[in-house]
Structures are given as C-alpha cells and as structure tokens.
Design a protein around this motif. Sequence first.
Motif, PDB file in Angstrom:
ATOM      1  N   ILE A 108      21.285  22.951  42.671  1.00  0.00           N
ATOM      2  CA  ILE A 108      21.115  21.585  43.175  1.00  0.00           C
ATOM      3  C   ILE A 108      19.914  21.618  44.104  1.00  0.00           C
ATOM      4  CG2 ILE A 108      22.107  19.649  44.444  1.00  0.00           C
ATOM      5  CD1 ILE A 108      24.873  20.750  43.857  1.00  0.00           C
ATOM      6  N   SER A 109      18.897  20.843  43.796  1.00  0.00           N
ATOM      7  CA  SER A 109      17.727  20.737  44.665  1.00  0.00           C
ATOM      8  C   SER A 109      17.713  19.364  45.312  1.00  0.00           C
ATOM      9  CB  SER A 109      16.433  20.954  43.881  1.00  0.00           C
ATOM     10  OG  SER A 109      16.336  22.273  43.391  1.00  0.00           O
ATOM     11  N   VAL A 110      17.354  19.316  46.575  1.00  0.00           N
ATOM     12  CA  VAL A 110      17.318  18.058  47.316  1.00  0.00           C
ATOM     13  C   VAL A 110      15.973  17.924  48.014  1.00  0.00           C
ATOM     14  CG1 VAL A 110      19.816  18.065  47.664  1.00  0.00           C
ATOM     15  CG2 VAL A 110      18.343  19.056  49.412  1.00  0.00           C
ATOM     16  N   GLY A 111      15.564  16.683  48.224  1.00  0.00           N
ATOM     17  CA  GLY A 111      14.306  16.414  48.914  1.00  0.00           C
ATOM     18  C   GLY A 111      14.480  15.323  49.948  1.00  0.00           C
ATOM     19  N   ILE A 112      13.874  15.510  51.111  1.00  0.00           N
ATOM     20  CA  ILE A 112      13.906  14.530  52.192  1.00  0.00           C
ATOM     21  C   ILE A 112      12.477  14.116  52.513  1.00  0.00           C
ATOM     22  CG2 ILE A 112      14.343  14.238  54.666  1.00  0.00           C
ATOM     23  CD1 ILE A 112      16.864  14.013  53.200  1.00  0.00           C
ATOM     24  N   PHE A 113      12.244  12.811  52.604  1.00  0.00           N
ATOM     25  CA  PHE A 113      10.925  12.302  52.973  1.00  0.00           C
ATOM     26  C   PHE A 113      10.662  12.574  54.456  1.00  0.00           C
ATOM     27  CE2 PHE A 113      12.086   9.785  49.263  1.00  0.00           C
ATOM     28  CZ  PHE A 113      10.913   9.780  48.523  1.00  0.00           C
ATOM     29  N   THR A 114       9.446  12.995  54.757  1.00  0.00           N
ATOM     30  CA  THR A 114       9.062  13.314  56.136  1.00  0.00           C
ATOM     31  C   THR A 114       7.669  12.764  56.411  1.00  0.00           C
ATOM     32  OG1 THR A 114       8.018  15.423  55.526  1.00  0.00           O
ATOM     33  CG2 THR A 114      10.388  15.477  56.036  1.00  0.00           C
ATOM     34  N   CYS A 121      15.392  27.175  39.407  1.00  0.00           N
ATOM     35  CA  CYS A 121      15.244  26.487  40.692  1.00  0.00           C
ATOM     36  C   CYS A 121      13.884  25.798  40.787  1.00  0.00           C
ATOM     37  CB  CYS A 121      15.396  27.482  41.839  1.00  0.00           C
ATOM     38  SG  CYS A 121      17.071  28.051  42.118  1.00  0.00           S
ATOM     39  N   THR A 122      12.840  26.491  40.349  1.00  0.00           N
ATOM     40  CA  THR A 122      11.502  25.904  40.380  1.00  0.00           C
ATOM     41  C   THR A 122      11.443  24.651  39.521  1.00  0.00           C
ATOM     42  OG1 THR A 122      10.480  28.059  40.770  1.00  0.00           O
ATOM     43  CG2 THR A 122       9.069  26.328  39.874  1.00  0.00           C
ATOM     44  N   TYR A 123      12.037  24.718  38.352  1.00  0.00           N
ATOM     45  CA  TYR A 123      12.086  23.575  37.440  1.00  0.00           C
ATOM     46  C   TYR A 123      12.838  22.406  38.084  1.00  0.00           C
ATOM     47  CZ  TYR A 123      13.565  20.867  33.330  1.00  0.00           C
ATOM     48  OH  TYR A 123      13.823  19.865  32.432  1.00  0.00           O
ATOM     49  N   CYS A 124      13.957  22.709  38.735  1.00  0.00           N
ATOM     50  CA  CYS A 124      14.769  21.679  39.384  1.00  0.00           C
ATOM     51  C   CYS A 124      14.003  21.040  40.542  1.00  0.00           C
ATOM     52  CB  CYS A 124      16.072  22.313  39.882  1.00  0.00           C
ATOM     53  SG  CYS A 124      17.357  21.135  40.368  1.00  0.00           S
ATOM     54  N   GLN A 125      13.314  21.845  41.323  1.00  0.00           N
ATOM     55  CA  GLN A 125      12.541  21.331  42.453  1.00  0.00           C
ATOM     56  C   GLN A 125      11.429  20.403  41.996  1.00  0.00           C
ATOM     57  OE1 GLN A 125      11.368  25.051  44.187  1.00  0.00           O
ATOM     58  NE2 GLN A 125      13.371  25.411  45.127  1.00  0.00           N
ATOM     59  N   LYS A 126      10.816  20.721  40.860  1.00  0.00           N
ATOM     60  CA  LYS A 126       9.745  19.861  40.340  1.00  0.00           C
ATOM     61  C   LYS A 126      10.275  18.486  39.958  1.00  0.00           C
ATOM     62  CE  LYS A 126       6.796  23.617  38.671  1.00  0.00           C
ATOM     63  NZ  LYS A 126       6.245  24.317  37.478  1.00  0.00           N
ATOM     64  N   ASP A 127      11.510  18.417  39.461  1.00  0.00           N
ATOM     65  CA  ASP A 127      12.097  17.116  39.134  1.00  0.00           C
ATOM     66  C   ASP A 127      12.378  16.312  40.399  1.00  0.00           C
ATOM     67  OD1 ASP A 127      11.953  17.245  36.425  1.00  0.00           O
ATOM     68  OD2 ASP A 127      14.064  17.684  36.072  1.00  0.00           O
ATOM     69  N   VAL A 128      12.769  16.997  41.468  1.00  0.00           N
ATOM     70  CA  VAL A 128      12.982  16.310  42.746  1.00  0.00           C
ATOM     71  C   VAL A 128      11.657  15.722  43.242  1.00  0.00           C
ATOM     72  CG1 VAL A 128      13.482  16.677  45.203  1.00  0.00           C
ATOM     73  CG2 VAL A 128      15.040  17.559  43.460  1.00  0.00           C
ATOM     74  N   VAL A 129      10.610  16.514  43.182  1.00  0.00           N
ATOM     75  CA  VAL A 129       9.289  16.031  43.618  1.00  0.00           C
ATOM     76  C   VAL A 129       8.848  14.846  42.757  1.00  0.00           C
ATOM     77  CG1 VAL A 129       6.843  16.620  43.812  1.00  0.00           C
ATOM     78  CG2 VAL A 129       8.589  18.267  44.545  1.00  0.00           C
ATOM     79  N   ALA A 130       9.035  14.954  41.437  1.00  0.00           N
ATOM     80  CA  ALA A 130       8.632  13.864  40.544  1.00  0.00           C
ATOM     81  C   ALA A 130       9.407  12.584  40.850  1.00  0.00           C
ATOM     82  CB  ALA A 130       8.843  14.279  39.092  1.00  0.00           C
ATOM     83  N   THR A 131      10.709  12.703  41.124  1.00  0.00           N
ATOM     84  CA  THR A 131      11.523  11.533  41.449  1.00  0.00           C
ATOM     85  C   THR A 131      11.084  10.914  42.769  1.00  0.00           C
ATOM     86  OG1 THR A 131      13.399  12.505  40.259  1.00  0.00           O
ATOM     87  CG2 THR A 131      13.880  10.684  41.749  1.00  0.00           C
ATOM     88  N   ALA A 132      10.781  11.750  43.742  1.00  0.00           N
ATOM     89  CA  ALA A 132      10.307  11.242  45.034  1.00  0.00           C
ATOM     90  C   ALA A 132       8.975  10.502  44.873  1.00  0.00           C
ATOM     91  CB  ALA A 132      10.159  12.403  46.020  1.00  0.00           C
ATOM     92  N   GLN A 133       8.085  11.051  44.064  1.00  0.00           N
ATOM     93  CA  GLN A 133       6.808  10.386  43.828  1.00  0.00           C
ATOM     94  C   GLN A 133       7.005   9.063  43.089  1.00  0.00           C
ATOM     95  OE1 GLN A 133       4.503  11.530  45.543  1.00  0.00           O
ATOM     96  NE2 GLN A 133       3.634  13.487  44.890  1.00  0.00           N
ATOM     97  N   LEU A 134       7.969   9.030  42.177  1.00  0.00           N
ATOM     98  CA  LEU A 134       8.266   7.792  41.459  1.00  0.00           C
ATOM     99  C   LEU A 134       8.752   6.709  42.423  1.00  0.00           C
ATOM    100  CD1 LEU A 134       8.518   6.296  38.756  1.00  0.00           C
ATOM    101  CD2 LEU A 134      10.811   7.282  38.515  1.00  0.00           C
ATOM    102  N   LEU A 180      17.788  14.033  44.771  1.00  0.00           N
ATOM    103  CA  LEU A 180      18.413  15.260  44.283  1.00  0.00           C
ATOM    104  C   LEU A 180      18.316  15.384  42.771  1.00  0.00           C
ATOM    105  CD1 LEU A 180      21.478  14.768  42.887  1.00  0.00           C
ATOM    106  CD2 LEU A 180      22.028  14.178  45.235  1.00  0.00           C
ATOM    107  N   ASP A 181      18.500  16.607  42.309  1.00  0.00           N
ATOM    108  CA  ASP A 181      18.547  16.901  40.880  1.00  0.00           C
ATOM    109  C   ASP A 181      19.407  18.140  40.698  1.00  0.00           C
ATOM    110  OD1 ASP A 181      17.563  16.400  38.097  1.00  0.00           O
ATOM    111  OD2 ASP A 181      16.759  18.414  38.338  1.00  0.00           O
ATOM    112  N   ILE A 182      20.093  18.235  39.554  1.00  0.00           N
ATOM    113  CA  ILE A 182      20.912  19.411  39.284  1.00  0.00           C
ATOM    114  C   ILE A 182      20.489  20.045  37.969  1.00  0.00           C
ATOM    115  CG2 ILE A 182      22.852  18.362  40.523  1.00  0.00           C
ATOM    116  CD1 ILE A 182      24.268  17.997  37.816  1.00  0.00           C
ATOM    117  N   GLU A 183      20.776  21.332  37.851  1.00  0.00           N
ATOM    118  CA  GLU A 183      20.615  22.049  36.582  1.00  0.00           C
ATOM    119  C   GLU A 183      21.953  22.663  36.206  1.00  0.00           C
ATOM    120  OE1 GLU A 183      18.060  21.701  34.766  1.00  0.00           O
ATOM    121  OE2 GLU A 183      16.876  20.689  36.321  1.00  0.00           O
TER     122      GLU A 183
END
Length: 236
Positions: free
Chosen positions: A67-73, A205-218, A13-16
Amino acid sequence: MLEQYDLSNLMVLDIETVPQYSNYDDMPDALQEHWAHKTQYQRKDDTPKEFYDRAGIWAEFGKIVCISVGIFTNSGGNRPGLRVKSFAGHDERELLADFSKMLCSQPLSLILCAHNGKEFDLPYICRRMLINGVTFPPHLQIQGRKPWEIPHLDTMELWKFGDYKNYTSLSLLTAIFNIPTPKDDIDGSQVGYVYWVENALERICTYCQKDVVATAQLIRRYRGEALIEDESIRIV
C-alpha cells in the motif's frame, strides 16, 4: 473542480495485490472449488488453473503486498510537493496493521483518494483487514454513513461526471492531461509473477508509488493547477 478541498488534508493511495498462493495446486481443495465457481463467467475458455494468475483481483483469493500513500506538501517557497510512503511486506496482517495504525494517527477529517478506489482499493483493504482481524481505522468505517458523509474521493468516478458506463484507466488520463510518467518495466498483470517468481517486492513498491504520484498529479490537473516538479516529490 475540487477547489473546495484542502490538498494538505487529502491522502492519495494505491495498492498492489497478488494471488494468495504461488500456484493453483497449492490452494486448498475447498478454495479451488470456490475459485472455479466464482470465475466461471470471467475465464471463458480457460480452466480454473489457467486463470489462477488473475486471483489477485479478488480479495477472497488474493492478498495485499503493498500500500503506497502520498500526502501533498509545500516543498519551500510555496512550491507544491508530495511525500510518498509505502507499507509493504510478505506478512499481510502486519502490513495492514501498520497501515491502520498510521491512519488512526491522522485527523478524522482526512480524505482518502484513489483511482477506481471506491470499486477496488478501498473495499479490498477493508475485506483483507476483516479476514486478517485488523481493526478498521475510522477513515474506513463507512457503514451507516450517508454517501456524502464518506470521506473518500475517486479520480475515476470524478471523470465519469455521472456516466456509469465509462471506465477510464489512470494511464489514459495521464496521457490526455500530459502528465509525464516513466515507462515501467512491469504492469498490473505482471505483479503476481514479479512477486511469486522473481521475489522482487521492491519493484512492486516502485510501481505502486508511481501510481500514487500519477494520481496526485491528476488531482492537480483536475484543479487546473501546475504539476508537482520531480524534485519536490520525496519517497520516505
């Protein structure tokens, strides 16, 4: 490292956040006094009014707008994927209530992960939930728990390896781990302006989602695994 974790049971997750008021003069006089006192060491030569564009950093003077969230699938053929969803809006209480409702529908074993999340994102969410009268989901109930019982991971804390003097940005880690990230048209310091002046919540929202993707990739890099391909990342 992190091989012991089941990624399907981990939510990134990430918040703005932005200042609660569009400008310093709209803030009640009593809060202006508290703002001056709270920031006296951080603002150096700036006046409280000049420093107000930083108010989103403090939960007492800011609010959450996304608040953007990401789930691995698995995106088919055992290819790793990521599903990203955002909770965003001008009504912070409604946003937080929807986020809390979503978390309450998740297994109690779910682990929350963010970059610098233990110092910023998760405490900020809890404080704003308390201020707005939103019930904490079990995943944020940490009082009385032993440190190893708290289901939170922090990619910045993991990078410290016990070094408490070290602060490393997500941007730097994506660079050294060769994680491709698109150049954004805004950065964190501009979110308040984009929200209050440009009224461009979708960009935030787009900016927040990109941080979620970057964290997931990390996280994938920490585990020594291949990155998730762009076509396997889905925004819902």
